[in-house]
Design a protein around this motif. Structure first.
Motif, PDB file in Angstrom:
ATOM      1  N   PHE A 130       0.845  -1.196   0.000  1.00 10.18           N
ATOM      2  CA  PHE A 130       0.000   0.000   0.000  1.00 10.18           C
ATOM      3  C   PHE A 130       0.883   1.249   0.000  1.00 10.18           C
ATOM      4  O   PHE A 130       2.072   1.198   0.313  1.00 10.18           O
ATOM      5  N   ARG A 131       0.266   2.353  -0.339  1.00 13.85           N
ATOM      6  CA  ARG A 131       0.972   3.633  -0.359  1.00 13.85           C
ATOM      7  C   ARG A 131       0.309   4.595   0.618  1.00 13.85           C
ATOM      8  O   ARG A 131      -0.914   4.586   0.800  1.00 13.85           O
ATOM      9  N   LEU A 132       1.141   5.425   1.257  1.00 15.31           N
ATOM     10  CA  LEU A 132       0.645   6.469   2.156  1.00 15.31           C
ATOM     11  C   LEU A 132       0.952   7.833   1.564  1.00 15.31           C
ATOM     12  O   LEU A 132       1.955   8.015   0.856  1.00 15.31           O
ATOM     13  N   PRO A 133       0.108   8.814   1.854  1.00 10.76           N
ATOM     14  CA  PRO A 133       0.349  10.168   1.334  1.00 10.76           C
ATOM     15  C   PRO A 133       1.597  10.784   1.961  1.00 10.76           C
ATOM     16  O   PRO A 133       2.047  10.373   3.032  1.00 10.76           O
ATOM     17  N   THR A 134       2.128  11.791   1.293  1.00 11.28           N
ATOM     18  CA  THR A 134       3.350  12.446   1.766  1.00 11.28           C
ATOM     19  C   THR A 134       2.999  13.542   2.759  1.00 11.28           C
ATOM     20  O   THR A 134       3.087  14.738   2.446  1.00 11.28           O
ATOM     21  N   LYS A 135       2.591  13.133   3.939  1.00 14.16           N
ATOM     22  CA  LYS A 135       2.369  14.105   5.018  1.00 14.16           C
ATOM     23  C   LYS A 135       2.862  13.469   6.322  1.00 14.16           C
ATOM     24  O   LYS A 135       2.908  12.238   6.453  1.00 14.16           O
ATOM     25  N   PRO A 136       3.266  14.300   7.283  1.00 19.91           N
ATOM     26  CA  PRO A 136       3.916  13.785   8.501  1.00 19.91           C
ATOM     27  C   PRO A 136       3.023  12.819   9.281  1.00 19.91           C
ATOM     28  O   PRO A 136       1.831  13.085   9.482  1.00 19.91           O
ATOM     29  N   LEU A 186       7.147   2.736   9.430  1.00 20.40           N
ATOM     30  CA  LEU A 186       6.228   3.105   8.362  1.00 20.40           C
ATOM     31  C   LEU A 186       6.747   4.351   7.651  1.00 20.40           C
ATOM     32  O   LEU A 186       7.370   5.215   8.274  1.00 20.40           O
ATOM     33  N   GLN A 187       6.499   4.480   6.368  1.00 14.27           N
ATOM     34  CA  GLN A 187       7.042   5.605   5.615  1.00 14.27           C
ATOM     35  C   GLN A 187       6.000   6.144   4.631  1.00 14.27           C
ATOM     36  O   GLN A 187       5.092   5.429   4.215  1.00 14.27           O
ATOM     37  N   THR A 188       6.141   7.410   4.329  1.00 12.45           N
ATOM     38  CA  THR A 188       5.288   7.953   3.277  1.00 12.45           C
ATOM     39  C   THR A 188       5.662   7.275   1.963  1.00 12.45           C
ATOM     40  O   THR A 188       6.808   6.877   1.748  1.00 12.45           O
ATOM     41  N   GLY A 189       4.682   7.123   1.094  1.00  9.86           N
ATOM     42  CA  GLY A 189       4.929   6.389  -0.144  1.00  9.86           C
ATOM     43  C   GLY A 189       4.623   4.915   0.033  1.00  9.86           C
ATOM     44  O   GLY A 189       3.718   4.528   0.770  1.00  9.86           O
ATOM     45  N   GLY A 190       5.403   4.038  -0.640  1.00 12.93           N
ATOM     46  CA  GLY A 190       5.107   2.615  -0.657  1.00 12.93           C
ATOM     47  C   GLY A 190       5.517   1.891   0.612  1.00 12.93           C
ATOM     48  O   GLY A 190       6.585   2.140   1.182  1.00 12.93           O
ATOM     49  N   ASN A 191       4.647   0.976   1.073  1.00 13.91           N
ATOM     50  CA  ASN A 191       4.895   0.164   2.260  1.00 13.91           C
ATOM     51  C   ASN A 191       4.407  -1.254   2.012  1.00 13.91           C
ATOM     52  O   ASN A 191       3.559  -1.500   1.147  1.00 13.91           O
ATOM     53  N   ALA A 192       4.942  -2.179   2.785  1.00 16.89           N
ATOM     54  CA  ALA A 192       4.498  -3.574   2.707  1.00 16.89           C
ATOM     55  C   ALA A 192       4.385  -4.144   4.114  1.00 16.89           C
ATOM     56  O   ALA A 192       5.351  -4.114   4.890  1.00 16.89           O
ATOM     57  N   ILE A 193       3.184  -4.611   4.435  1.00 17.48           N
ATOM     58  CA  ILE A 193       2.974  -5.366   5.686  1.00 17.48           C
ATOM     59  C   ILE A 193       2.972  -6.835   5.313  1.00 17.48           C
ATOM     60  O   ILE A 193       2.265  -7.251   4.377  1.00 17.48           O
ATOM     61  N   VAL A 228      -2.880   4.521  11.075  1.00 17.89           N
ATOM     62  CA  VAL A 228      -1.909   5.601  10.873  1.00 17.89           C
ATOM     63  C   VAL A 228      -2.561   6.928  11.264  1.00 17.89           C
ATOM     64  O   VAL A 228      -3.597   7.302  10.700  1.00 17.89           O
ATOM     65  N   SER A 229      -1.968   7.608  12.241  1.00 10.92           N
ATOM     66  CA  SER A 229      -2.462   8.921  12.683  1.00 10.92           C
ATOM     67  C   SER A 229      -1.495   9.984  12.191  1.00 10.92           C
ATOM     68  O   SER A 229      -0.289   9.904  12.447  1.00 10.92           O
ATOM     69  N   TYR A 230      -2.022  10.978  11.502  1.00 10.67           N
ATOM     70  CA  TYR A 230      -1.197  12.036  10.912  1.00 10.67           C
ATOM     71  C   TYR A 230      -1.184  13.267  11.816  1.00 10.67           C
ATOM     72  O   TYR A 230      -2.082  13.464  12.655  1.00 10.67           O
TER      73      TYR A 230
END
Length: 967
Positions: A130-136, A186-193, A228-230
């Motif tokens: 999955f991918r996460l948005p680029t925010k803190p 966890l990182q912004t962009g691509g991740n794999a669980i 994920v809490s931003y």
């Protein structure tokens, strides 16, 4: 001042544990003369306490053993807390900040149980890219569990340092999930669980004799939520659903009993890393499981972690085998570094003992206990994933270790428990015995208190757990570990109308009504009352007793109903009983049942458990219950005395265990106490001060002697070196406690394979006596948690010297004694800050005591003097009123033993051919020379027989003081 050991529900900084009642505890350490003006607990939502949600204010009545702030906890929230103490001068000292974090609590699950669409032949991998948005990202947690067992990976890294999650629990009643902090990974962009799953306890082969399959289910399952809490206040959940995928992994086979087969050629490269590449054809869709989420509950299990490591020595056996000796019988697994050609097969299988110098594993019964690695030609760090082994030795095949060192290491797996004590004596063999008992616990406290870690069993036998509970709680900080075990026990008990299973979690194979599915037996099921009371005395947490009180009460009510069925005689005479399991005095030497009447054993535990419920009810303010169970205990006690004592005070059952139970549980009527103690003494002497006891008698044997004026016999029992004794195993090279007194015979041969574990901690319960009587460190149930405690060491010249400590929940307690060369006794004690202790010094006159500064308030006792003291360091030396330095330890020959008439009587009354022979028994008081000539007994006491017996016992029976026998 130093404020330390801050725990939440007896855990250090727990994340995602079940917190039904929030309990905080801590220790304050200060100069002995210092006084606290008040203590304050502060709880906040941040480390700087800008958002304080609880402030107790500075108070003198805060309970440092179990303070309950009574706040309403929110789900998925981290709380920070500290303790601030103020001394008499008004100076404040704050502890370091600690934290605890709640799990999902009552929140509904967004994730669904998922499973492979088809039955995989190998252990599965499951993942989500999955991918996460680029925010803190402010924080990220994964809430997950997998059945049977699992490991979690995120972006190529294993998450956490625990293994074998979610552990072994009563899966049919509840299923634990774990919480992982993945904020930093966890990182912004691509991740794999990614999840790797194996059979474990839930499915696969498990149960008594390893004879059952898929006890709880036959399909792998997974449920997970990555929350994920931003920083901007938004939240995102990546949850298990039909969009996840599964593949067969390189773990070809995995089994608790049989070990694992890992084929590196079947690895899926970077399977747990994010990639934009086209999906590998080996990945398949998953399906939603029909299982619901109602049984999901936040964890109670203490994490299983690596706690120690050993580098082995290579042995080339007479049979030409390559065997690694890790020098310690342990529980865990073996790792190595493989840099070998593709297709190479490296295997190890494990065992506990060598036979004639060769590898041996037959006492593991059907457990194969192997690990096989098939190389893909690439360097690799190799370890097992979802199994564990009980072993000292490993046979290696597939590689020549003389040519290539693969860096084999043995890693110890154990529930993460803090060690809290240490003892050293003047006797190296006793020191080894103490170490063996500790290692027995280390090897068997793996999520449940198992009986053994190596063979096709490894289950939570309640008898072993009950017997060892106080020893375990001296060794290690156990309340959280036992809380989970008692939670399982309670769930099992509710389904059995108050009965308690022989094993917890109970093994319930479908359609099987056999031995292992049984429930309701004395000493085993009494774990329901004994463990909660031990925890209360040792740790002083009233909330644990409150939580477990219904379990205690329901168990005694079950026994009462059994009693009512058989006529309300206030004796327990119904159902299957283990009796004095594995005792040596049974009529059938091939039977594990001891010689003590099982109804006597059961009835004594009936009395014991009723008494414990009465005491618990009194503590908890259940006044009516306290009266009811006090009266019940009194009725049972009277019934036991009526049934098993003659009108002249003679025990109808004359085994060692019968005498032990009457003396340990204070069942001897006062008017018969002297006679019964004399009979007990004679019984022990007649055995040559050797154990004939099993699981029931052994834990109480030494203390029953020490409590009743026979302390030297207790030390003699400890220090015997020939079979049957504790030190026999030590002399035979044991590094853990054996299941049987003769698990290994004097010639080094194993005594049998059907039920013969070399890592079986129950008989290590002798350590309880070492703490309570040798060092004298005893809890005071009127002031639990060692707020006030007893220091009453009972020294002996047979040991000469002992010193040790116990890190109690109220601070570090120390006790030491030595018998000096001039015959003086030396004692040294430490009573920690904030506590008091009653110190008893043996064979010290009141006149001498009151000449010493800290003993001026001493009072006389039956054994010497005692004094109650405040926190401080205390030491004293004095010449005792009796001689603690006998010239030699006498070894009596069997002839000398039989010349002692009381010993002769006890010996001959135990012989089946003599027991009912009135003609023979009437001559027992004759002088020995005349007695031995009687035709009816001559065979038993011929010179040839006596010489053979002496040879068997290495030239005699060790007795500390021959004069005492003759008197």
């Amino acid at each position: 001042m130093n404020i330390y050991n801050l725990k939440t529900n007896h855990l250090l900084n727990p994340i995602g544990f079940l917190i039904d009642t929030l309990t905080l505890s801590w220790i304050v350490e200060a100069s002995f003369g210092e006084k606290l003006q008040g203590t304050r607990v502060v709880i906040g939502l941040d480390e700087n306490y800008e958002k304080v949600i609880h402030d107790s204010g500075s108070r003198t009545d805060l309970d440092p053993l179990s303070y309950q702030p009574g706040i309403l906890l929110q789900p998925r929230t981290r709380y920070f807390w500290k303790v601030v103490a103020k001394n008499a001068a008004g100076e404040e000292q704050a502890s370091e900040t600690q934290y605890f974090e709640t799990a999902k609590e009552e929140e509904a699950w967004t994730g669904n149980w998922i499973e492979p669409v088809r039955q995989f032949e190998r252990m599965p991998l499951m993942r989500k890219l999955f991918r996460l948005p680029t925010k803190p990202i402010r924080k990220a947690r994964i809430y997950a569990t997998g059945l049977g067992v699992y490991e979690l990976y995120l972006n190529g890294e294993k998450i956490g340092d625990e293994y074998l999650a979610p552990g072994f629990h009563s899966y049919d009643f509840w299923q634990q999930y774990q919480t992982y902090d993945v904020t930093e990974i966890l990182q912004t962009g691509g991740n794999a669980i990614g999840f790797m799953l194996g059979d474990g306890w839930f499915k696969g082969r498990f149960g008594f004799d390893g004879g059952y399959e898929n006890l709880y289910g036959d399909q792998f399952r997974l449920i997970a939520e990555c929350v994920v809490s931003y920083e901007d206040g938004t939240e995102e959940i990546i949850a298990t659903d039909a969009a996840w995928e599964a593949a067969e992994g390189p773990l070809v086979a995995s089994s608790i009993y049989d070990g694992e087969i890992y084929d590196a050629n079947l690895e899926i490269k970077d399977w747990n890393k994010y990639s934009e590449a086209a999906t590998d054809a080996r990945w398949e869709p998953v399906q939603l499981s029909a299982a619901d989420t109602e049984k999901l509950q936040a964890r109670l299990s203490v994490p299983i972690k690596i706690v120690d490591a050993f580098v082995p020595e290579l042995i080339l056996t007479p049979a030409g085998e390559q065997v690694l000796d890790f020098k310690q019988n342990m529980t865990g697994w073996i790792t190595f570094t493989a840099d070998v050609p593709k297709g190479s097969v490296i295997t190890y299988e494990v065992g506990e003992v060598l036979q004639e110098g060769n590898f041996y594993r037959e006492n593991l019964r059907t457990a194969e206990a192997k690990f096989t690695y098939i190389s893909n030609g690439k360097p690799a760090e190799v370890r097992p994933y979802f199994t564990f082994y009980g072993f000292r030795y490993a046979k290696i095949t597939g590689i020549d270790l003389l040519e290539q060192d693969l860096g084999f290491k043995g890693y110890v797996l154990q529930s993460e428990l803090e060690e809290t004590s240490g003892i050293i004596t003047a006797n190296p063999d006793v020191n080894q015995l103490l170490k063996n008992a500790l290692w027995g616990q280390k090897g068997n406290f793996l999520d449940v208190p198992t009986d053994c870690p190596q063979r096709d069993e490894r289950m939570g036998w309640t008898g072993d757990a009950q017997i060892f509970a106080r020893t375990a709680s001296y060794h290690m900080y156990t309340p959280a570990f036992y809380k989970k075990f008692m939670h399982d026990l309670r769930l099992e008990q509710k389904a059995l109308d108050g009965a308690v299973p022989f094993v917890v979690p109970q093994i319930k194979p479908e359609g099987d009504a056999g031995f292992v599915t049984g429930a309701g037996a004395a000493a085993w099921s009494d774990a329901a009352t004994v463990i909660p009371w031990v925890l209360y005395e040792q740790y002083g947490d009233r909330s644990l007793l409150q939580e477990q009180y219904p379990t205690m009460k329901d168990w005694v009510e079950y026994i009462r109903r059994e009693d009512e069925k058989s006529g309300a005689k206030r004796l327990w005479t119904t159902g299957f009983q283990f009796g004095d399991w594995l005792a040596l005095d049974g009529a059938n030497p091939h039977s594990p049942m001891g010689g003590t009447d099982t109804s006597l054993v059961a009835s004594v535990y009936y009395y014991h458990s009723a008494s414990l419920v009465a005491r618990a009810a009194e503590v908890l303010g259940h006044t009516q219950d306290a009266l009811v169970y006090t009266n019940l205990a009194a009725e049972v006690k009277q019934a036991i005395q009526n049934e098993y004592l003659t009108v002249m005070g003679r025990l109808a059952v004359t085994t060692q265990t019968a005498y032990i139970l009457f003396h340990y549980f204070d069942l001897c009527p006062e008017q018969f106490k002297e006679r019964m103690t004399k009979d007990f003494y004679d019984k022990v002497i007649s055995s040559g001060i050797h154990l004939q006891t099993g699981f029931v008698g052994t834990p109480y044997f030494a203390e029953a002697l020490s409590r009743n004026g026979m302390n030297e016999l207790a030390y003699g029992l400890l220090l015997n070196e020939d079979y049957p004794s504790w030190l026999f195993a030590v002399k035979m090279g044991a590094t853990t406690i054996w299941e049987r007194w003769n698990s290994i015979l004097p010639d080094g041969k194993i005594s049998g394979t059907d039920m013969n574990s070399l890592n079986h901690y129950a008989y290590g319960s002798i350590v309880e006596w070492v703490y309570r009587c040798v060092l004298g460190i005893q809890a005071d149930s009127a002031h639990p948690g060692y707020r006030h405690f007893i220091l009453a060491p009972q020294p002996s010249a047979q040991l000469g010297k002992a010193e040790g400590y116990y890190q109690s929940v109220s601070g570090r307690i120390e006790s030491a004694w030595e018998i000096m060369s001039d015959g003086q006794l030396f004692f040294s004690f430490r009573v920690p800050f904030g506590t008091t202790a009653t110190i008893t010094l043996p064979d010290l006159s009141l006149e001498k005591a009151r000449k010493m500064e800290w003993l001026q308030e001493a009072i006389p006792t039956e054994v010497g003097v005692s004094v109650t003291v405040k926190a401080g360091d205390y030491s004293v030396s004095y010449m005792p009123t009796r001689n603690y330095r006998p010239e030699v330890t006498t070894k009596l020959t069997y002839r000398e033993l039989l010349e002692y008439t009381p010993a002769r009587k006890v010996i001959f009354e135990q012989l089946p051919m003599m027991r009912n022979n009135e003609i023979a028994l009437q001559y027992l008081d004759m002088p020995f020379e005349a007695f031995k000539e009687l035709p009816i007994v001559s065979n038993f006491v011929s010179d040839e027989t006596l010489e053979r017996l002496d040879a068997t016992f290495s030239g005699g029976i060790p007795i500390i003081d021959k004069i005492s026998l003759q008197s």
